[in-house]
Design a protein around this motif. Structure first.
Motif, PDB file in Angstrom:
ATOM      1  N   ILE A 216       0.870  -1.269  -0.050  1.00 14.87           N
ATOM      2  CA  ILE A 216      -0.042  -0.009   0.094  1.00 14.87           C
ATOM      3  C   ILE A 216       0.834   1.246   0.167  1.00 14.87           C
ATOM      4  CG2 ILE A 216      -1.690   1.206   1.485  1.00 14.87           C
ATOM      5  CD1 ILE A 216      -3.241  -0.589   0.029  1.00 14.87           C
ATOM      6  N   VAL A 217       1.954   1.370   0.708  1.00 18.00           N
ATOM      7  CA  VAL A 217       2.674   2.530   1.062  1.00 18.00           C
ATOM      8  C   VAL A 217       3.636   2.618  -0.357  1.00 18.00           C
ATOM      9  CG1 VAL A 217       4.670   3.338   2.068  1.00 18.00           C
ATOM     10  CG2 VAL A 217       2.975   2.079   3.600  1.00 18.00           C
ATOM     11  N   GLY A 218       3.852   1.583  -0.977  1.00 22.00           N
ATOM     12  CA  GLY A 218       4.897   1.570  -2.228  1.00 22.00           C
ATOM     13  C   GLY A 218       3.879   1.518  -3.525  1.00 22.00           C
ATOM     14  N   LEU A 219       2.551   1.729  -3.530  1.00 30.06           N
ATOM     15  CA  LEU A 219       1.695   1.763  -4.572  1.00 30.06           C
ATOM     16  C   LEU A 219       1.953   3.099  -5.338  1.00 30.06           C
ATOM     17  CD1 LEU A 219      -0.658   0.374  -6.273  1.00 30.06           C
ATOM     18  CD2 LEU A 219      -2.274   1.810  -4.785  1.00 30.06           C
ATOM     19  N   GLU A 220       2.562   2.913  -6.622  1.00 27.41           N
ATOM     20  CA  GLU A 220       2.681   4.139  -7.694  1.00 27.41           C
ATOM     21  C   GLU A 220       1.391   4.338  -8.348  1.00 27.41           C
ATOM     22  OE1 GLU A 220       6.356   3.954  -9.695  1.00 27.41           O
ATOM     23  OE2 GLU A 220       7.346   2.528  -8.098  1.00 27.41           O
ATOM     24  N   ARG A 221       1.387   5.649  -8.618  1.00 26.05           N
ATOM     25  CA  ARG A 221       0.220   6.126  -9.439  1.00 26.05           C
ATOM     26  C   ARG A 221      -0.019   5.332 -10.771  1.00 26.05           C
ATOM     27  NH1 ARG A 221      -3.215   6.761 -12.283  1.00 26.05           N
ATOM     28  NH2 ARG A 221      -4.428   8.415 -12.923  1.00 26.05           N
ATOM     29  N   THR A 222       1.019   4.969 -11.275  1.00 28.18           N
ATOM     30  CA  THR A 222       1.182   4.360 -12.510  1.00 28.18           C
ATOM     31  C   THR A 222       0.561   2.948 -12.758  1.00 28.18           C
ATOM     32  OG1 THR A 222       2.419   3.845 -14.527  1.00 28.18           O
ATOM     33  CG2 THR A 222       3.562   3.527 -12.543  1.00 28.18           C
ATOM     34  N   PHE A 223       0.396   2.500 -11.507  1.00 28.60           N
ATOM     35  CA  PHE A 223      -0.080   0.948 -11.437  1.00 28.60           C
ATOM     36  C   PHE A 223      -1.395   1.104 -10.849  1.00 28.60           C
ATOM     37  CE2 PHE A 223       4.648   0.189 -10.768  1.00 28.60           C
ATOM     38  CZ  PHE A 223       4.689  -0.486 -11.687  1.00 28.60           C
ATOM     39  N   VAL A 224      -1.972   2.173 -11.006  1.00 26.30           N
ATOM     40  CA  VAL A 224      -3.763   2.258 -10.675  1.00 26.30           C
ATOM     41  C   VAL A 224      -4.262   2.323 -11.960  1.00 26.30           C
ATOM     42  CG1 VAL A 224      -5.446   3.346  -9.295  1.00 26.30           C
ATOM     43  CG2 VAL A 224      -3.047   3.216  -8.512  1.00 26.30           C
ATOM     44  N   ARG A 225      -4.924   1.199 -12.126  1.00 28.48           N
ATOM     45  CA  ARG A 225      -5.467   1.232 -13.625  1.00 28.48           C
ATOM     46  C   ARG A 225      -6.939   1.199 -13.430  1.00 28.48           C
ATOM     47  NH1 ARG A 225      -1.168  -3.395 -14.987  1.00 28.48           N
ATOM     48  NH2 ARG A 225       0.780  -2.086 -15.128  1.00 28.48           N
ATOM     49  N   ALA A 273      -6.026  14.698  -4.190  1.00 29.21           N
ATOM     50  CA  ALA A 273      -4.917  14.506  -3.468  1.00 29.21           C
ATOM     51  C   ALA A 273      -3.711  15.139  -4.531  1.00 29.21           C
ATOM     52  CB  ALA A 273      -4.293  13.215  -2.888  1.00 29.21           C
ATOM     53  N   ARG A 274      -3.769  14.808  -5.871  1.00 25.57           N
ATOM     54  CA  ARG A 274      -3.042  15.201  -6.661  1.00 25.57           C
ATOM     55  C   ARG A 274      -1.475  14.576  -6.350  1.00 25.57           C
ATOM     56  NH1 ARG A 274      -5.011  21.207  -8.559  1.00 25.57           N
ATOM     57  NH2 ARG A 274      -7.285  20.408  -9.343  1.00 25.57           N
ATOM     58  N   PRO A 275      -1.118  13.564  -6.250  1.00 23.35           N
ATOM     59  CA  PRO A 275       0.195  13.114  -5.703  1.00 23.35           C
ATOM     60  C   PRO A 275       1.350  13.472  -6.655  1.00 23.35           C
ATOM     61  CG  PRO A 275      -1.413  11.281  -5.847  1.00 23.35           C
ATOM     62  CD  PRO A 275      -2.075  12.376  -6.675  1.00 23.35           C
ATOM     63  N   ARG A 276       2.572  14.043  -6.026  1.00 26.22           N
ATOM     64  CA  ARG A 276       3.361  14.406  -6.630  1.00 26.22           C
ATOM     65  C   ARG A 276       4.705  13.374  -6.260  1.00 26.22           C
ATOM     66  NH1 ARG A 276       3.594  21.028  -5.609  1.00 26.22           N
ATOM     67  NH2 ARG A 276       1.463  21.359  -6.444  1.00 26.22           N
ATOM     68  N   GLY A 282      11.756   9.749  -5.834  1.00 24.84           N
ATOM     69  CA  GLY A 282      11.212  10.215  -7.202  1.00 24.84           C
ATOM     70  C   GLY A 282      10.237   9.719  -8.017  1.00 24.84           C
ATOM     71  N   HIS A 283       9.257   8.700  -7.144  1.00 26.53           N
ATOM     72  CA  HIS A 283       8.312   8.096  -7.720  1.00 26.53           C
ATOM     73  C   HIS A 283       6.928   9.059  -7.294  1.00 26.53           C
ATOM     74  CE1 HIS A 283      10.944   5.062  -9.686  1.00 26.53           C
ATOM     75  NE2 HIS A 283      11.123   4.750  -8.455  1.00 26.53           N
ATOM     76  N   THR A 284       6.063   8.740  -7.983  1.00 30.55           N
ATOM     77  CA  THR A 284       4.682   9.354  -7.677  1.00 30.55           C
ATOM     78  C   THR A 284       3.725   8.381  -7.052  1.00 30.55           C
ATOM     79  OG1 THR A 284       4.569  10.878  -9.394  1.00 30.55           O
ATOM     80  CG2 THR A 284       2.555  10.778  -8.105  1.00 30.55           C
ATOM     81  N   TYR A 285       3.654   8.411  -5.622  1.00 30.96           N
ATOM     82  CA  TYR A 285       3.160   7.481  -4.980  1.00 30.96           C
ATOM     83  C   TYR A 285       1.423   7.795  -4.611  1.00 30.96           C
ATOM     84  CZ  TYR A 285       7.464   5.100  -4.118  1.00 30.96           C
ATOM     85  OH  TYR A 285       8.633   4.534  -4.347  1.00 30.96           O
ATOM     86  N   VAL A 286       0.697   6.714  -4.564  1.00 30.55           N
ATOM     87  CA  VAL A 286      -0.929   7.123  -4.473  1.00 30.55           C
ATOM     88  C   VAL A 286      -1.113   7.764  -3.019  1.00 30.55           C
ATOM     89  CG1 VAL A 286      -3.095   6.275  -4.178  1.00 30.55           C
ATOM     90  CG2 VAL A 286      -1.368   5.303  -6.037  1.00 30.55           C
ATOM     91  N   PHE A 287      -0.415   7.241  -1.913  1.00 29.52           N
ATOM     92  CA  PHE A 287      -0.619   7.482  -0.488  1.00 29.52           C
ATOM     93  C   PHE A 287       0.686   8.273   0.053  1.00 29.52           C
ATOM     94  CE2 PHE A 287      -3.474   3.992  -1.167  1.00 29.52           C
ATOM     95  CZ  PHE A 287      -4.725   4.578  -1.077  1.00 29.52           C
TER      96      PHE A 287
END
Length: 524
Positions: A216-225, A273-276, A282-287
């Motif tokens: 959950i902590v390491g969930l990146e935006r690119t892997f939410v489909r 939230a507009r994750p950055r 350097g990755h964009t994480y969901v949370f």
């Protein structure tokens, strides 16, 4: 062939152990045998050399190195995941070296290990922890056996030896789980404690997908489909405080189907939230973390991580030197304290810094356990106390903060699932799927488990299985919303309040005039 060597008034027998290496005939106590005659010494040496050739005689110098010397070589040769390496290092430094570090490998006996286990038990260590430490010792000594340093593994336990019959001694504590309604209520309380919606969405996602905390902590935006979440990485915290990105446990890469409502919940959170990209990876994480992180040190002074690095020990060993010096080997303790003095290390706190990610320990102690039990745990000299909440129009109330919060609170939370942990939500999801009649092959895929049985090779996941599971999870979610709606129609958590209002409107739209009655209502 053995030979006799003249040594003053006696002869000693010498025999070949290996090319260019010879041993001396000794008695059972390891003392050199002094022969009066040359022939007698030669015969004894021939007999010993014959034992070497047929494998019944070992080089007496093998295993003479200490456990500490061997384990240092052993640790340098292994290459495992960062978290596993830090766990091995902590267990070796804290529990194995203080007891066995100075002992030669060939002098470690099974009774010594039994006495060590008893000592750990008397010190208050849990059975599972002692079992883990012994397993680590067994692994190290098993490698020493493979290298031919010792003839057998003294840490090997004969099955049932010295124990009462049965398997009761191997039973662990029962894992606490919760229902879909429990997941919803816990998620709401998490959001009340943090003051934002992120924890609500994360808890629901975890409870309805079975993802691990690090995933959950390491969930990146690119892997939410759309209608799916891909598990490719996890973020795990090392003893140094560093969060490292690594593959999921046991390489359990997988794609998790998500019901339509959960898909909308996660994508809605991302839109708000507009994750950055985080500053650490350097990755964009969901949370992201809900607050701040505290670090050791004061005014830019050396930290505990600096001490651990320079002393060549783990973060946990430095912590033990500071808090429980008796469990640390004297040589290690002196080395750590010397480094502290050399660096001018001071024990204190730095100003708070914004945290990019949740930390497992702080998330559990500051959010999850208070949400589950309604109680803040004891911290230092400060005793545990109920979460201070003020009663208002919301069912969960609003959190009271600041000086004198407990005195200003008017209500407190009742426990939801006493003893539940964040990982317990993963167990809850697995149990929930069982309750829905989900085929085992789909449950294993969703949990990232590997079934090596023959029957599993002939079972495959179908689209119909996935659709039935998504429908079942949707029914459970709607039932939990209805139950929560019956408790109170509103919530102080914005995202849940919107869900409750939408659900209330949906239920109301299903109410129509009854057949033949004036103004009567009937729920379809």
């Amino acid at each position: 062939m053995g030979y006799a060597e003249k040594r003053g008034t006696y002869y000693r027998g010498r025999y070949k152990i290996a090319p260019g290496k010879y041993g001396t005939v000794k008695d059972d106590q390891g003392r050199t045998v002094k022969f009066k005659g040359k022939r007698e010494a030669e015969q004894a040496a021939d007999a010993e050399e014959a034992k070497v050739r047929d494998g019944t005689r070992r080089d007496p110098s093998l295993g003479a190195e200490t456990f500490g010397e061997y384990v240092n070589r052993w640790f340098e040769d292994i290459e495992l995941a960062d978290t596993t390496m830090q766990n091995y290092r902590r267990e070796i430094e804290t529990h194995l070296l203080p007891e066995f570090g100075e002992r030669p490998l060939n002098l470690i006996q099974p009774r010594d290990i039994t006495a060590w286990e008893r000592k750990l038990k008397e010190a208050g260590y849990a059975k599972e922890s002692i079992k883990t430490y012994r397993a680590r010792l067994h692994l190290i000594l098993a490698d020493a056996v493979e290298e031919g340093l010792i003839p057998s593994n003294p840490a090997a336990r004969r099955r049932g030896r010295g124990k009462r019959a049965g398997r009761s001694g191997h039973r662990g504590p029962e894992k606490v789980i919760t229902s879909p309604l429990g997941i919803l209520l816990i998620a709401e309380r998490l959001a009340v404690l943090s003051g934002r919606d992120d924890e609500f969405v994360a808890a629901v996602l975890k409870g309805y997908t079975g993802m691990r905390f690090g995933e959950i902590v390491g969930l990146e935006r690119t892997f939410v489909r759309r209608r799916a979440v891909r598990v490719e990485w996890q973020l795990v915290e090392l003893d140094t405080g560093e969060l490292v990105s690594c593959p999921p446990k046991d390489d359990s890469y997988r794609t998790l189907d998500t019901p339509e409502w959960l898909d909308a919940l996660v994508h809605g959170h991302i839109a708000r939230a507009r994750p950055r990209p985080c500053p650490c990876h350097g990755h964009t994480y969901v949370f992201s973390s809900f607050g701040t992180v505290r670090r050791w040190g004061r005014n830019g002074q050396p930290t505990v991580e600096d001490v651990a690095t320079l002393a060549g020990v783990s973060h946990g060993t430095v912590s033990n030197v500071l808090n429980r010096p008796a469990v640390v080997a004297e040589e290690t303790r002196l080395r750590v304290t010397h480094v502290m003095a050399e660096l001018g290390y001071l024990r204190g706190r730095t100003p708070e810094e914004t945290a990019a990610h949740w930390r497992r320990k702080s998330f559990a102690s500051r959010l999850f356990r208070p949400a589950v039990t309604g109680q803040y745990e004891k911290v230092g000299s400060r005793p545990g106390h109920p979460v201070p909440v003020r009663a208002d129009s919301w069912m969960a109330g609003t959190l009271v903060q600041g000086r004198g919060a407990s005195a200003r609170a008017t209500v407190c939370w009742v426990p939801i699932a006493q003893g539940l942990t964040p990982h317990g939500l993963r167990h809850s999801h697995r149990t929930h799927m069982e309750d829905l009649g989900t085929p085992k092959v789909l449950m294993d895929e969703r949990m990232g488990h590997m079934d090596g049985s023959v029957s599993a090779r002939y079972a495959h996941v179908t689209d119909e299985m996935r659709l039935r599971l998504m429908a079942g999870l949707t029914r459970s979610w709607e039932a939990s919303l209805d139950a929560r709606l019956a408790m109170c129609p509103r919530s102080s958590v914005a995202v849940l309040d919107a869900l409750l209002q939408a659900r209330a409107a949906e239920v109301f739209s299903q109410i129509s005039p009854s057949e033949g009655g004036e103004g009567g209502l009937k729920r379809l």
